[in-house]
Scaffold this motif. Structure first.
Motif, short mmCIF file in Angstrom:
data_model
loop_
_atom_site.label_atom_id
_atom_site.label_comp_id
_atom_site.label_asym_id
_atom_site.label_seq_id
_atom_site.Cartn_x
_atom_site.Cartn_y
_atom_site.Cartn_z
N UNK A 138 0.86 -1.18 0.00
CA UNK A 138 0.00 0.00 0.00
C UNK A 138 0.90 1.23 0.00
N UNK A 139 0.79 2.05 -1.03
CA UNK A 139 1.60 3.26 -1.15
C UNK A 139 0.78 4.47 -0.74
N UNK A 140 1.30 5.24 0.23
CA UNK A 140 0.67 6.48 0.69
C UNK A 140 1.68 7.61 0.55
N UNK A 141 1.78 8.18 -0.62
CA UNK A 141 2.80 9.20 -0.85
C UNK A 141 4.18 8.59 -0.71
N UNK A 142 4.99 9.13 0.22
CA UNK A 142 6.35 8.62 0.41
C UNK A 142 6.36 7.43 1.37
N UNK A 167 -3.50 7.17 -2.16
CA UNK A 167 -3.26 5.81 -1.68
C UNK A 167 -3.56 4.83 -2.82
N UNK A 168 -2.66 3.89 -3.05
CA UNK A 168 -2.88 2.87 -4.07
C UNK A 168 -2.28 1.55 -3.59
N UNK A 222 -7.04 4.18 -7.07
CA UNK A 222 -6.41 4.99 -6.03
C UNK A 222 -7.48 5.75 -5.26
N UNK A 223 -7.10 6.23 -4.07
CA UNK A 223 -8.00 7.01 -3.22
C UNK A 223 -7.23 8.21 -2.69
N UNK A 224 -7.82 9.39 -2.76
CA UNK A 224 -7.20 10.61 -2.20
C UNK A 224 -7.66 10.79 -0.75
N UNK A 225 -6.72 11.01 0.15
CA UNK A 225 -7.05 11.20 1.57
C UNK A 225 -6.42 12.50 2.06
N UNK A 226 -7.04 13.11 3.09
CA UNK A 226 -6.51 14.36 3.64
C UNK A 226 -6.87 14.49 5.12
#
Length: 303
Positions: free
Chosen positions: A52-56, A78-79, A91-95
């Motif tokens: 699971x990739x969350x940015x860096x 996130x992907x 993918x999903x965008x989270x904030x």
């Protein structure tokens, strides 16, 4: 008036900077955490060891498919990836803090036989000494996936046609299906038994070995895009570009001589897609100097 305009521009600029800062930092700069689960599509079974990739940041799913990442401070995409799998959503965008970032995965078939909608369409070109260039097409598709007790049986439909199959190249490639007709279609089977794939001309015929997954250097490989009279040997990994795109493949080849004819057969196999290119060169070594070449290149593939 000029001073008022300058003040207005300054206010707008500061407002834009504030919006950018809030958007970039998310949660007003506070660290947040996200978590979720990765499961097999349509089931509640978790997929372990998916990345699971969350940015860096990255995380691996546990044995039940759960994962989590903390310390995020900006809007993040996130992907999920795992060799041989396809995930939805892409993918999903989270904030901000979330515990419901979930994905579903579908396992891909190593030969590309992912479902009863899998289809391959190939362009075919032929050159031969003393003859005009010829073109044609090959289309293969899965018509039915039949689970059996010890194997999965894929019902296949093979269609072939074009100018090159009107008889002019019967001597060049007598083992090429459909020679002498404008088009040809027939059915056959591919059986998957564990990690091994077999070709069956008829349902109850003796299985013909195709490949063991995964392929590796030195392994043997056979397929059904062109009916080759011999197996190929996997030589190396190689990138190849065809009309359908650029693929990372296993390059396979075989040089053989039979009745005064030399055959150099080459194939490029892309894992989870299937064969994407074939090239067969035929040379008459008995004295005539006749030469012919068949090139088969993937134009499209549907899972």
């Amino acid at each position: 008036m000029k001073r008022h305009r300058q003040g207005l521009l300054l206010t707008l600029a500061m407002g834009m900077l504030l919006v950018i800062a809030v958007t970039a930092t998310g949660c007003n700069g506070k660290a947040y955490s996200v978590s979720g689960r990765v499961t097999i599509r349509g089931t509640g079974i978790g997929i372990p060891n998916a990345t699971v990739a969350c940015g860096v940041y990255t995380a691996l799913t546990d044995s039940s498919g759960y994962w989590g990442v903390s310390g995020l401070r900006s809007t993040t995409t996130v992907s999920v990836t795992k060799e041989g799998w396809k995930f939805e959503p892409a993918s999903v965008r989270v904030y901000g803090d979330r515990t419901d970032v979930n994905f579903q995965g579908s396992e891909l078939d190593y030969r590309g036989l992912s479902s009863d909608s899998s289809q391959w369409y190939y362009d075919v070109g032929v050159t031969a000494t003393g003859q005009p260039d010829q073109i044609g097409w090959i289309r293969q598709r899965v018509t039915w996936v039949e689970p059996e007790s010890r194997r999965t049986l894929f019902h296949m439909r093979y269609e072939i046609g074009g100018d090159m199959f009107r008889g002019s190249l019967r001597d060049l490639a007598p083992w090429f299906p459909g020679a002498g007709a404008a088009s040809e279609a027939y059915d056959y089977f591919i059986a998957r038994e564990g990690a091994t794939y077999y070709l069956l001309p008829d349902r109850d015929s003796t299985p013909i070995f195709m490949l063991n997954k995964p392929l590796y250097q030195g392994a043997t490989y056979n397929d059904m895009v062109i009916e080759l009279p011999f197996e190929l040997t996997v030589q190396r990994e190689e990138e190849v570009t065809v009309p359908a795109g650029t693929f990372s493949t296993w390059y396979c080849s075989r040089l053989a001589t039979d009745d005064g004819m030399t055959y150099l057969a080459r194939a490029w196999f892309a894992p989870y897609v299937g064969p994407v290119k074939y090239m067969i060169e035929v040379t008459d070594t008995s004295g005539s100097g006749m030469y012919g070449c068949i090139v088969v290149a993937l134009r499209s593939y549907n899972e």
